[in-house]
Design an enzyme around this catalytic site. Structure first.
Site, PDB file in Angstrom:
ATOM      1  N   GLU A 115       0.823  -1.214   0.000  1.00 10.80           N
ATOM      2  CA  GLU A 115       0.000   0.000   0.000  1.00 10.80           C
ATOM      3  C   GLU A 115       0.855   1.261   0.000  1.00 10.80           C
ATOM      4  O   GLU A 115       0.464   2.295  -0.533  1.00 10.80           O
ATOM      5  CB  GLU A 115      -0.957   0.008   1.202  1.00 10.80           C
ATOM      6  CG  GLU A 115      -2.099  -0.998   1.116  1.00 10.80           C
ATOM      7  CD  GLU A 115      -1.727  -2.385   1.628  1.00 10.80           C
ATOM      8  OE1 GLU A 115      -0.537  -2.627   1.948  1.00 10.80           O
ATOM      9  OE2 GLU A 115      -2.644  -3.241   1.721  1.00 10.80           O
TER      10      GLU A 115
ATOM     11  N   PHE B 217     -11.948  -7.903  13.609  1.00 14.01           N
ATOM     12  CA  PHE B 217     -10.798  -8.304  12.796  1.00 14.01           C
ATOM     13  C   PHE B 217     -10.448  -7.191  11.801  1.00 14.01           C
ATOM     14  O   PHE B 217     -11.317  -6.693  11.086  1.00 14.01           O
ATOM     15  CB  PHE B 217     -11.115  -9.607  12.049  1.00 14.01           C
ATOM     16  CG  PHE B 217      -9.994 -10.045  11.150  1.00 14.01           C
ATOM     17  CD1 PHE B 217      -8.744 -10.372  11.665  1.00 14.01           C
ATOM     18  CD2 PHE B 217     -10.176 -10.110   9.775  1.00 14.01           C
ATOM     19  CE1 PHE B 217      -7.696 -10.754  10.837  1.00 14.01           C
ATOM     20  CE2 PHE B 217      -9.142 -10.498   8.932  1.00 14.01           C
ATOM     21  CZ  PHE B 217      -7.896 -10.815   9.463  1.00 14.01           C
ATOM     22  N   GLN B 218      -9.210  -6.812  11.771  1.00  8.87           N
ATOM     23  CA  GLN B 218      -8.676  -5.763  10.896  1.00  8.87           C
ATOM     24  C   GLN B 218      -9.365  -4.416  11.093  1.00  8.87           C
ATOM     25  O   GLN B 218      -9.561  -3.651  10.161  1.00  8.87           O
ATOM     26  CB  GLN B 218      -8.725  -6.195   9.427  1.00  8.87           C
ATOM     27  CG  GLN B 218      -7.794  -7.378   9.166  1.00  8.87           C
ATOM     28  CD  GLN B 218      -7.555  -7.675   7.704  1.00  8.87           C
ATOM     29  OE1 GLN B 218      -8.454  -7.491   6.885  1.00  8.87           O
ATOM     30  NE2 GLN B 218      -6.358  -8.147   7.380  1.00  8.87           N
TER      31      GLN B 218
ATOM     32  N   LYS C 208     -17.693  -1.617   5.611  1.00  9.43           N
ATOM     33  CA  LYS C 208     -18.043  -2.603   4.578  1.00  9.43           C
ATOM     34  C   LYS C 208     -19.546  -2.604   4.272  1.00  9.43           C
ATOM     35  O   LYS C 208     -19.955  -2.716   3.110  1.00  9.43           O
ATOM     36  CB  LYS C 208     -17.590  -3.999   5.033  1.00  9.43           C
ATOM     37  CG  LYS C 208     -17.700  -5.031   3.934  1.00  9.43           C
ATOM     38  CD  LYS C 208     -17.006  -6.326   4.332  1.00  9.43           C
ATOM     39  CE  LYS C 208     -17.050  -7.337   3.202  1.00  9.43           C
ATOM     40  NZ  LYS C 208     -16.345  -8.576   3.546  1.00  9.43           N
TER      41      LYS C 208
ATOM     42  N   MET D  74      23.647   9.754   3.607  1.00  8.22           N
ATOM     43  CA  MET D  74      23.456  11.029   4.309  1.00  8.22           C
ATOM     44  C   MET D  74      23.682  10.860   5.811  1.00  8.22           C
ATOM     45  O   MET D  74      24.201  11.750   6.480  1.00  8.22           O
ATOM     46  CB  MET D  74      22.054  11.582   4.021  1.00  8.22           C
ATOM     47  CG  MET D  74      21.870  13.013   4.482  1.00  8.22           C
ATOM     48  SD  MET D  74      23.095  14.138   3.781  1.00  8.22           S
ATOM     49  CE  MET D  74      22.219  14.772   2.359  1.00  8.22           C
TER      50      MET D  74
HETATM   51  C1  LIG Z   1      11.864   6.020   5.968  1.00  7.41           C
HETATM   52  C2  LIG Z   1      13.088   6.723   6.402  1.00  7.41           C
HETATM   53  N1  LIG Z   1      13.879   6.186   7.358  1.00  7.41           N
HETATM   54  C3  LIG Z   1      15.010   6.826   7.747  1.00  7.41           C
HETATM   55  C4  LIG Z   1      15.365   8.028   7.187  1.00  7.41           C
HETATM   56  C5  LIG Z   1      16.615   8.761   7.652  1.00  7.41           C
HETATM   57  N2  LIG Z   1      17.568   8.895   6.535  1.00  7.41           N
HETATM   58  C6  LIG Z   1      17.681  10.024   5.796  1.00  7.41           C
HETATM   59  S1  LIG Z   1      18.760   9.885   4.533  1.00  7.41           S
HETATM   60  C7  LIG Z   1      19.136   8.304   4.982  1.00  7.41           C
HETATM   61  C8  LIG Z   1      20.133   7.508   4.194  1.00  7.41           C
HETATM   62  C9  LIG Z   1      19.597   7.123   2.869  1.00  7.41           C
HETATM   63  O1  LIG Z   1      20.447   6.151   2.295  1.00  7.41           O
HETATM   64  P1  LIG Z   1      20.343   5.843   0.765  1.00  7.41           P
HETATM   65  O2  LIG Z   1      18.965   5.577   0.388  1.00  7.41           O
HETATM   66  O3  LIG Z   1      21.341   4.816   0.402  1.00  7.41           O
HETATM   67  O4  LIG Z   1      20.727   7.256   0.105  1.00  7.41           O
HETATM   68  P2  LIG Z   1      22.147   8.015   0.148  1.00  7.41           P
HETATM   69  O5  LIG Z   1      22.073   9.041   1.236  1.00  7.41           O
HETATM   70  O6  LIG Z   1      23.203   7.006   0.384  1.00  7.41           O
HETATM   71  O7  LIG Z   1      22.264   8.650  -1.205  1.00  7.41           O
HETATM   72  C10 LIG Z   1      18.412   7.915   6.105  1.00  7.41           C
HETATM   73  C11 LIG Z   1      18.537   6.601   6.784  1.00  7.41           C
HETATM   74  C12 LIG Z   1      14.479   8.558   6.222  1.00  7.41           C
HETATM   75  N3  LIG Z   1      14.707   9.740   5.650  1.00  7.41           N
HETATM   76  N4  LIG Z   1      13.388   7.887   5.821  1.00  7.41           N
END
Ligand SMILES: Cc1ncc(C[n+]2csc(CCOP(=O)(O)OP(=O)(O)O)c2C)c(N)n1
Ligand SMILES: [Mg+2]
Length: 600
Positions: free
Chosen positions: A85, A147-148, A197, A506
């Site tokens: 989803e 349920f659900q 539903k 990042m």
């Molecule tokens: C759902 C979610 N969980 C955690 C984060 C925190 N976060 C921000 S950037 C990042 C790293 C992303 O890694 P990647 O997708 O490999 O991209 P890169 O920065 O390496 O280009 C994280 C964990 C987020 N933004 N979204």
């Protein structure tokens, strides 16, 4: 069944598409009769979607929506079965972002509904119009932990522009009509309708021919004339004005007006992350993106300006940095359709509640005396020349910045680009120069990893002829890559670019800079073989580890008709610069390199 012909979706049972000889009057009569007919709640929903000219639904079935899915089957509505989803709602966001029309989602009760919570929040933060239908347990058992059962109205109250639970079949047509109205007017946003539903099987009269009557919801779309006059006056006296343009420009389709106004008044323009493309990146008045990873010139312009005209941006903290040092010398004017945004973060002298297009049209029509910005523009040009975005080229590896530049060149800057969140997102924002509106699909406010791939599905369905490039992180990709299945099934020719730094890049960057290089759970040296994964999903996968290989695989990929997954092993220790560290002012950017050569 449904067919897609030349990018248009045709309902097989829609006689109006079939060359009918009925006179206009007969059609109108029939229309009227249809809108008053008695039918089930499920059928009402389908009829309402037709009335709203919905082209595609993104969804996932389950017990509470079985009657609805049965009607979908019979009506042959174009429905994309995503594999989660979350994929459905991000796809709907991508569709809304590119088409300007509301994205429509269906999820079942309980876990189906809770799986869309991230997407709803994302759409709320980035003002994307969605109409989301969730199934619910029958009215007789609501509140019994059936349920659900989940309290979806309660859960989604703060993350929707508005939400409803239908308690009586007679309300359904009105509620659906209101939902589309609310999602798409004023500041756009997601609206959710929770349908028990028994309501989907109950029968009632389908009257869609009614006016929306919402006395408490009357968005102001036209600017106050006197505030416009004040702004014209202040502009004429300013020496260092700047426009900060956000996604409000895109929602209002006001790119042409923005350009006209900036040129008429000789005012430079800065974009927020979400506004990119609203003003042409190659325009001499464009200063780049502002904020944490903004350009030197954009950030310094915000520090030095004497007049800041914010159009359709919300002074997000990633844009302003520490508010104590933000635009300290400026008179602030703020044009926004949402009055709640004005003065929320930054004291504002000239508030203009309006649709961005309407306000700009009025400003242009005033033909105010342009500001004398000659000295200011000379200063800004000098900064642009001396402090451009910069990285050290290195041909033996792939520099991620170079990769984005190569993609930009390969697509003539014309592609729709979707991203996840992280370093690759910032490099895409910095190095893919958007000259056109509605080409850039990214998760700004919420910063949702896993957004890029499903958003690309919606973007491609909104513009079948566009080249869609989904630039994703090796981390984020793994949050929603099940949607490869949809891309393959629909043969969407999306080019998926994994910027593979074998890290949550990042996070790694922040740990390097602010946590003494303690890389706590951010390095992933054993990423799976993404090329094999692509093959498992029935699409070609290509890998590159050097710049030369990257050039080669890009050439191959863009020559292919269908989807391709590209795994680029980039320099893993590359950082995004410039950077404004958290808590710092925009003037405290680090990683800015003076380009002395060109200034000589
Ligand atoms: C759902 C979610 N969980 C955690 C984060 C925190 N976060 C921000 S950037 C990042 C790293 C992303 O890694 P990647 O997708 O490999 O991209 P890169 O920065 O390496 O280009 C994280 C964990 C987020 N933004 N979204
Ligand atoms: Mg990564």
């Amino acid at each position: 069944m449904t067919a897609i012909v030349g990018g248009k979706v045709f309902y097989m049972d829609d006689k109006s598409q079939g060359g009918s000889t009925m006179t206009k009057m007969k059609v109108e009569e029939q229309e009227k009769a249809r809108t008053k007919a008695r039918m089930s709640g499920s059928l009402m929903l389908i009829e309402a979607l037709k009335e709203e000219k919905v082209e595609v639904i993104f969804g996932y079935p389950g017990g509470a929506v079985l009657p609805l899915y049965d009607e979908l089957y019979k009506a042959g509505v174009f429905h994309v079965l995503t594999r989660h989803e979350q994929g459905a709602i991000h796809a709907a966001e991508g569709y809304a972002r590119i088409s300007g029309k509301p994205g429509v989602v269906i999820a079942t009760s309980g876990p189906g509904a809770t799986n869309i919570v991230t997407g709803l929040t994302d759409a709320m933060m980035d003002s994307l119009p969605l109409v989301v239908f969730t199934g619910q347990v029958a009215t007789s058992v609501i509140g019994s932990d059936a349920f659900q059962e989940a309290d979806v109205v309660g859960i989604t109250m703060p993350i929707t522009k508005h939400n409803y639970q239908v308690r009586d079949i007679s309300e359904l047509p009105r509620i659906i009509k209101e939902a589309f109205h609310i999602a798409t007017t004023g500041r756009p946003g997601p609206v959710l309708i929770d349908i028990p539903k028994d309501i989907t099987t109950a029968e009632g009269e389908f009257d869609y021919d009614q006016d929306v009557h919402l006395p408490g919801y009357q968005p102001t779309t036209q600017p106050n004339h006197w505030q416009i006059r004040r702004l014209v006056e202040v502009v004429s006296q300013s020496k260092r004005p700047v426009i900060l343009a956000g996604a409000g420009i895109l929602h209002a389709n006001a790119s042409n007006e923005l350009r006209q106004y900036a040129e008429q008044q000789n005012i430079p323009v800065i974009h927020t992350l979400l506004g990119l493309g609203g003003f042409p990146a190659d325009h001499p008045l464009f200063l780049g993106m502002a904020g944490m990873h903004g350009t030197y010139t954009a950030n310094m312009a915000l520090c030095e300006c004497d007049l800041l005209i914010n159009i359709g941006a919300r002074f997000d903290d990633r844009v302003t940095g520490n508010l104590k040092y933000f635009a300290p010398k400026a008179t602030v004017a703020h044009i926004d359709i949402d009055p709640a945004e004005i003065g929320k973060n930054v004291p504002t002298k000239i508030p203009i509640v309006s649709d961005a297009k309407a306000a700009l049209q009025e400003l242009i029509a005033q033909q105010g005396k342009p500001a004398d910005t000659a000295a200011w523009l000379t200063q800004l040009d000098e900064w642009k020349r001396r402090f451009p975005l910069h990285y050290e080229p290195e041909a033996g590896t792939i520099k991620p910045q170079k990769l984005i530049e190569m993609i930009y060149e390969m697509t003539n800057g014309e592609a729709i680009v979707t991203t996840d969140v992280g370093q690759h997102q910032m490099w895409a924002a910095q190095y893919y120069k958007f000259n056109r509106p509605h080409r850039w699909v990214t998760s700004g406010g919420l910063g949702t990893m896993g957004f890029g791939l499903p958003a690309a599905i919606g973007a491609q369905l909104a513009d079948r002829s566009a080249t869609v490039v989904s630039i994703v992180g090796d981390g984020g990709f793994q949050m929603t890559f099940q949607e490869l299945s949809v891309i393959q099934e629909l043969r969407l020719p999306i080019k998926i670019v994994i910027v593979n730094n074998q890290a949550l890049g990042m996070v790694r960057q922040w740990q390097e800079l602010f946590y003494d290089k303690r890389y706590s759970h951010s390095l992933i040296p054993n990423q799976p073989d993404f090329v094999k994964l692509a093959e498992a999903y029935g699409m070609p996968g290509l890998r590159a580890k050097t710049e030369a290989e990257a050039a080669e695989v890009l050439k191959q990929a863009f020559a292919m008709d269908g989807p391709v997954l590209l795994d680029f092993h980039v320099r893993a220790d590359e950082n995004v610069y410039p950077m404004v560290a958290p808590g710092k002012g925009l003037h405290e950017m680090v990683g800015v390199k003076a380009c002395e050569e060109s200034s000589r």
